[in-house]
Design a protein around this motif. Structure first.
Motif, PDB file in Angstrom:
ATOM      1  N   GLY A  27      27.260  20.596  21.291  1.00 38.18           N
ATOM      2  CA  GLY A  27      26.136  20.958  22.027  1.00 38.18           C
ATOM      3  C   GLY A  27      26.143  20.728  23.522  1.00 38.18           C
ATOM      4  O   GLY A  27      27.035  19.733  23.702  1.00 38.18           O
ATOM      5  N   SER A  28      25.350  21.137  24.337  1.00 39.38           N
ATOM      6  CA  SER A  28      25.396  21.083  25.835  1.00 39.38           C
ATOM      7  C   SER A  28      24.282  21.664  26.516  1.00 39.38           C
ATOM      8  O   SER A  28      23.810  22.428  25.687  1.00 39.38           O
ATOM      9  CB  SER A  28      26.945  21.146  26.349  1.00 39.38           C
ATOM     10  OG  SER A  28      26.864  20.740  27.995  1.00 39.38           O
ATOM     11  N   GLN A  50      17.950  30.850  32.208  1.00 41.33           N
ATOM     12  CA  GLN A  50      16.914  31.350  33.280  1.00 41.33           C
ATOM     13  C   GLN A  50      16.893  30.234  34.303  1.00 41.33           C
ATOM     14  O   GLN A  50      16.932  29.139  33.817  1.00 41.33           O
ATOM     15  CB  GLN A  50      15.671  31.744  32.580  1.00 41.33           C
ATOM     16  CG  GLN A  50      15.836  32.905  31.793  1.00 41.33           C
ATOM     17  CD  GLN A  50      16.255  34.252  32.411  1.00 41.33           C
ATOM     18  OE1 GLN A  50      15.900  34.136  33.582  1.00 41.33           O
ATOM     19  NE2 GLN A  50      16.937  35.320  31.767  1.00 41.33           N
ATOM     20  N   VAL A  51      16.826  30.523  35.771  1.00 42.78           N
ATOM     21  CA  VAL A  51      16.293  29.709  36.572  1.00 42.78           C
ATOM     22  C   VAL A  51      15.244  29.110  36.255  1.00 42.78           C
ATOM     23  O   VAL A  51      14.204  29.822  35.697  1.00 42.78           O
ATOM     24  CB  VAL A  51      16.359  30.374  37.944  1.00 42.78           C
ATOM     25  CG1 VAL A  51      15.765  29.385  38.997  1.00 42.78           C
ATOM     26  CG2 VAL A  51      17.540  30.926  38.376  1.00 42.78           C
ATOM     27  N   GLY A  52      15.026  27.563  36.193  1.00 46.79           N
ATOM     28  CA  GLY A  52      13.866  27.094  35.915  1.00 46.79           C
ATOM     29  C   GLY A  52      13.785  26.375  34.775  1.00 46.79           C
ATOM     30  O   GLY A  52      12.798  25.754  34.245  1.00 46.79           O
ATOM     31  N   PHE A  53      14.623  26.827  33.800  1.00 43.58           N
ATOM     32  CA  PHE A  53      14.448  26.522  32.498  1.00 43.58           C
ATOM     33  C   PHE A  53      16.163  25.834  32.116  1.00 43.58           C
ATOM     34  O   PHE A  53      16.909  26.363  32.385  1.00 43.58           O
ATOM     35  CB  PHE A  53      14.403  27.705  31.424  1.00 43.58           C
ATOM     36  CG  PHE A  53      12.838  28.056  31.617  1.00 43.58           C
ATOM     37  CD1 PHE A  53      12.073  27.695  30.803  1.00 43.58           C
ATOM     38  CD2 PHE A  53      12.798  28.993  32.409  1.00 43.58           C
ATOM     39  CE1 PHE A  53      10.942  27.779  30.850  1.00 43.58           C
ATOM     40  CE2 PHE A  53      11.424  29.528  32.515  1.00 43.58           C
ATOM     41  CZ  PHE A  53      10.365  29.206  31.702  1.00 43.58           C
ATOM     42  N   SER A  54      15.988  25.038  31.418  1.00 46.79           N
ATOM     43  CA  SER A  54      17.302  24.025  31.047  1.00 46.79           C
ATOM     44  C   SER A  54      17.243  23.421  29.858  1.00 46.79           C
ATOM     45  O   SER A  54      16.332  22.632  29.390  1.00 46.79           O
ATOM     46  CB  SER A  54      17.853  22.994  32.253  1.00 46.79           C
ATOM     47  OG  SER A  54      18.958  22.675  31.838  1.00 46.79           O
ATOM     48  N   SER A  55      17.849  23.834  28.783  1.00 51.20           N
ATOM     49  CA  SER A  55      17.955  23.370  27.241  1.00 51.20           C
ATOM     50  C   SER A  55      19.197  22.989  27.044  1.00 51.20           C
ATOM     51  O   SER A  55      20.272  23.445  27.396  1.00 51.20           O
ATOM     52  CB  SER A  55      17.518  24.489  26.438  1.00 51.20           C
ATOM     53  OG  SER A  55      16.377  25.007  26.855  1.00 51.20           O
ATOM     54  N   TYR A  56      19.317  21.685  26.318  1.00 49.33           N
ATOM     55  CA  TYR A  56      20.620  21.351  25.651  1.00 49.33           C
ATOM     56  C   TYR A  56      20.560  21.864  24.330  1.00 49.33           C
ATOM     57  O   TYR A  56      19.637  21.995  23.525  1.00 49.33           O
ATOM     58  CB  TYR A  56      20.433  19.838  25.361  1.00 49.33           C
ATOM     59  CG  TYR A  56      21.620  19.313  24.837  1.00 49.33           C
ATOM     60  CD1 TYR A  56      22.433  18.325  25.639  1.00 49.33           C
ATOM     61  CD2 TYR A  56      21.810  19.292  23.283  1.00 49.33           C
ATOM     62  CE1 TYR A  56      23.771  18.034  25.045  1.00 49.33           C
ATOM     63  CE2 TYR A  56      23.078  18.585  22.718  1.00 49.33           C
ATOM     64  CZ  TYR A  56      23.818  18.225  23.841  1.00 49.33           C
ATOM     65  OH  TYR A  56      24.781  17.484  23.264  1.00 49.33           O
ATOM     66  N   GLY A  82      18.072  29.492  16.517  1.00 50.69           N
ATOM     67  CA  GLY A  82      18.451  28.840  15.017  1.00 50.69           C
ATOM     68  C   GLY A  82      18.385  27.616  15.155  1.00 50.69           C
ATOM     69  O   GLY A  82      19.227  26.682  14.278  1.00 50.69           O
ATOM     70  N   ALA A  83      17.747  26.645  16.002  1.00 44.34           N
ATOM     71  CA  ALA A  83      17.710  25.337  16.210  1.00 44.34           C
ATOM     72  C   ALA A  83      17.236  24.712  15.222  1.00 44.34           C
ATOM     73  O   ALA A  83      16.312  25.430  14.297  1.00 44.34           O
ATOM     74  CB  ALA A  83      17.437  24.845  17.531  1.00 44.34           C
ATOM     75  N   PRO A  84      17.235  23.400  14.770  1.00 45.79           N
ATOM     76  CA  PRO A  84      16.786  23.005  13.508  1.00 45.79           C
ATOM     77  C   PRO A  84      15.032  23.046  13.891  1.00 45.79           C
ATOM     78  O   PRO A  84      14.649  22.931  12.614  1.00 45.79           O
ATOM     79  CB  PRO A  84      16.896  21.465  13.917  1.00 45.79           C
ATOM     80  CG  PRO A  84      18.532  21.329  14.609  1.00 45.79           C
ATOM     81  CD  PRO A  84      18.368  22.675  15.544  1.00 45.79           C
ATOM     82  N   ILE A  85      14.646  22.980  14.968  1.00 48.83           N
ATOM     83  CA  ILE A  85      13.011  23.161  15.058  1.00 48.83           C
ATOM     84  C   ILE A  85      13.044  24.339  15.765  1.00 48.83           C
ATOM     85  O   ILE A  85      13.529  24.739  16.801  1.00 48.83           O
ATOM     86  CB  ILE A  85      12.672  22.086  16.152  1.00 48.83           C
ATOM     87  CG1 ILE A  85      12.728  20.544  15.343  1.00 48.83           C
ATOM     88  CG2 ILE A  85      11.115  22.459  16.374  1.00 48.83           C
ATOM     89  CD1 ILE A  85      11.987  19.275  16.071  1.00 48.83           C
TER      90      ILE A  85
END
Length: 158
Positions: A27-28, A50-56, A82-85
């Motif tokens: 992941g990253s 998307q600009v304004g959103f950053s997820s690992y 499909g992430a764990p949560i």
């Protein structure tokens, strides 16, 4: 002649990689390692967000991979799932959430925040601020009218 052209077109198209579903191996929030078809491993695939959103993006998440110009070596990730949560929202709702159980859920009846809220700046409200016992306005009313024995009420009301 037409058969020859069809074979050449089919051969050319066979060299163009189409979009596919992959699975995150490492992941990253920017460059991912993923597995694709037949357990192929792709290293440092860029994640476009998307600009304004950053997820690992955590391991095991499914993702949509698009090979730019049909080349596997120039692939990008454009969507994940499909992430764990996972939070299922109803029609018209939006939820921003992380893998630790925190969320900002925009629902029909208002915004719901799960987890502690840390604010760097002022907090202003046009309505009541309420905790488990009462509103701040009710606390002011209680304080402003209280007295001890024969003493007067507070000289500076809240």
């Amino acid at each position: 002649m037409i058969g020859s052209m069809q074979r050449q077109i089919a051969r050319g198209l066979g060299q163009v990689r189409l979009a596919f579903i992959g699975v995150v191996a490492r992941g990253s929030s920017k460059l991912l390692q993923l597995t694709g078809v037949s357990d192929e491993v792709l290293d440092e695939v860029e994640l476009i967000q998307q600009v304004g959103f950053s997820s690992y993006i955590p391991e095991g998440s499914r993702l949509v991979v698009i090979p730019l110009q049909g080349k596997t070596s120039r692939s990008i990730v454009v969507a994940t799932d499909g992430a764990p949560i996972l939070i299922n929202v109803s029609e018209g709702e939006t939820c921003i959430y992380d893998q630790f159980g925190h969320s900002v859920w925009l629902k029909k009846d208002g915004t719901h925040i799960t987890g502690d809220l840390f604010v760097d700046g002022k907090v202003q409200a046009t309505g009541d601020v309420i905790d488990k016992k009462s509103s701040m306005q009710e606390m002011r009313g209680t304080y402003n009218s209280h007295k001890h024995g024969n003493s007067p009420t507070p000289d500076k009301p809240m």
